[in-house]
Write an enzyme that holds these catalytic residues in place. Structure first.
Site, mmCIF file in Angstrom:
data_model
loop_
_atom_site.group_PDB
_atom_site.id
_atom_site.type_symbol
_atom_site.label_atom_id
_atom_site.label_comp_id
_atom_site.label_asym_id
_atom_site.label_seq_id
_atom_site.Cartn_x
_atom_site.Cartn_y
_atom_site.Cartn_z
ATOM 1 N N LYS A 80 -3.469 5.061 4.322
ATOM 2 C CA LYS A 80 -3.058 6.449 4.540
ATOM 3 C C LYS A 80 -3.726 7.375 3.521
ATOM 4 O O LYS A 80 -4.206 8.451 3.885
ATOM 5 C CB LYS A 80 -1.525 6.561 4.451
ATOM 6 C CG LYS A 80 -0.828 5.954 5.661
ATOM 7 C CD LYS A 80 0.662 5.752 5.451
ATOM 8 C CE LYS A 80 1.255 5.020 6.651
ATOM 9 N NZ LYS A 80 2.669 4.642 6.480
ATOM 10 N N GLN A 89 7.400 5.262 2.025
ATOM 11 C CA GLN A 89 7.003 4.055 2.760
ATOM 12 C C GLN A 89 8.210 3.133 2.918
ATOM 13 O O GLN A 89 8.840 2.737 1.933
ATOM 14 C CB GLN A 89 5.857 3.347 2.011
ATOM 15 C CG GLN A 89 5.298 2.141 2.741
ATOM 16 C CD GLN A 89 4.618 2.501 4.070
ATOM 17 O OE1 GLN A 89 3.910 3.490 4.174
ATOM 18 N NE2 GLN A 89 4.851 1.685 5.094
ATOM 19 N N ASP A 104 7.122 12.064 8.605
ATOM 20 C CA ASP A 104 7.400 10.856 9.370
ATOM 21 C C ASP A 104 8.428 11.120 10.469
ATOM 22 O O ASP A 104 8.713 10.240 11.279
ATOM 23 C CB ASP A 104 7.945 9.753 8.437
ATOM 24 C CG ASP A 104 6.980 8.596 8.328
ATOM 25 O OD1 ASP A 104 6.023 8.541 9.117
ATOM 26 O OD2 ASP A 104 7.189 7.734 7.452
#
Ligand code: NAP
Length: 296
Positions: free
Chosen positions: A60, A104, A127
């Site tokens: 990422k 994460q 997200d």
């Protein structure tokens, strides 16, 4: 002479589409910089030493670099306490240079992802996992959407897969993948069947799917015989294993070779949904930037 069986499904090339999305995003960032504006910024929070998570995060941050998004890494040891993590999120919420915050997942067992998401600013929720973002998706309002589901929708659009009026079957009901994909498909007027570990006669349900999205987290779970001829098969699963010579092998939730013989469209693993997830994270960061700075 024995003819080798050929696969008939058109491969949905997520790697190529992701590259083209990145190119578009890079041009947008270049235009922002040319206009004297600051770079969009993505903060990535990684707790613990899970190898797969570390690899995803590396991927990422490298992708951020390719398009000119500034990435800010915040790495914590596995034993980090909740207060430290929440303080970090609060600081990132307040930072002018940070447009998107990605925590994460999964977090180590002693940390609650729910609690972390409850303090995360929904305007920076790239997200799409906060309750606010999920509510907005459910209500059909604009908002930041989870990356894998929007990546799946982008693939369907790229390959002109008709969604309206079609029967879409989604295997998996996680907040991260299954539920939002089902919601997005329904918003595009598909008739959606959601399946999970207690679903009965799953093979028969799949055999009726025009669009089959598999996010069960079980390696090669869906057999070729479950796929309706002419269907579009989207394989979200990612599994890292080793081949006979110890080589690293990545496979999905679908028995690809058999499914590709009957499907009209199919995503490969790797190179299908995975690259799109990362591309959509970058896209979400730029959307968050534009909204925060009032450009859009
Ligand atoms: P998850 O939270 O573990 O959810 C798995 C879902 O599959 C659950 O809803 C579960 O049902 C269902 N399921 C499990 N076994 C089943 C069975 N035998 N029959 C029918 N349904 C079954 O996983 P996730 O986070 O959604 O991820 C799913 C997969 O996608 C994983 O392989 C993950 O690595 C991968 N993934 C890929 C990307 C990407 O970028 N390509 C992104 C995210 C995730 P219950 O709810 O009943 O338990």
């Amino acid at each position: 002479m024995v003819l080798q069986e050929q696969s008939v499904g058109q491969v949905m090339d997520g790697k190529a589409l992701a590259a083209s999305v990145r190119e578009t995003l890079k041009q947008e960032v270049d235009m922002l910089l040319a206009a004297g504006k600051r770079r969009p910024g993505l903060a990535v929070v990684l707790v613990g030493d899970d190898k797969a998570s570390a690899l995803y995060v590396k991927n990422k941050t490298q992708s951020c670099k390719k398009v000119g998004i500034e990435s800010f890494m915040h790495t914590f040891p596995a034993a980090t306490d909740m207060e430290t993590l929440l303080n970090c999120i609060t600081t990132l919420n307040e930072s002018e240079a940070v447009d998107g915050i990605l925590v994460q997942l999964p977090l180590p067992a002693h940390l609650s992802s729910e609690e972390v998401l409850s303090v995360l600013d929904p305007n920076k929720d790239v997200d799409g996992l906060t309750i606010e973002s999920m509510g907005r998706l459910f209500a059909g309002k604009t908002g930041l959407r989870p990356c894998t589901p929007v990546g799946v929708m982008a693939l369907l659009e790229q390959y002109n897969v008709e969604v309206e009026g079609k029967h879409a079957v989604v295997i998996g009901r996680s907040n991260l993948v299954g539920k939002p994909i089902a919601m997005l498909l329904m918003q595009k007027n598909a008739t959606v069947t959601m399946c999970h570990s207690r679903t009965k006669d799953l093979d028969q349900i799949c055999q009726n799917a025009d669009i089959l999205v598999v996010a069960a987290g079980k390696r090669e779970f869906v057999k070729g015989s479950w796929v309706k001829p002419g269907a579009c098969v989207i394989d979200v699963g990612i599994h890292h294993t080793h081949g006979p010579a110890g080589e690293s092998v990545i496979s999905g939730d679908v028995q690809y070779v058999d499914a590709a013989k009957v499907a009209r469209f199919i995503t490969p693993v790797p190179g299908g949904v995975g690259p799109m997830t990362v591309a959509m994270l970058l896209a979400n960061t730029i959307v968050a930037y534009e909204r925060r700075t009032g450009i859009k």
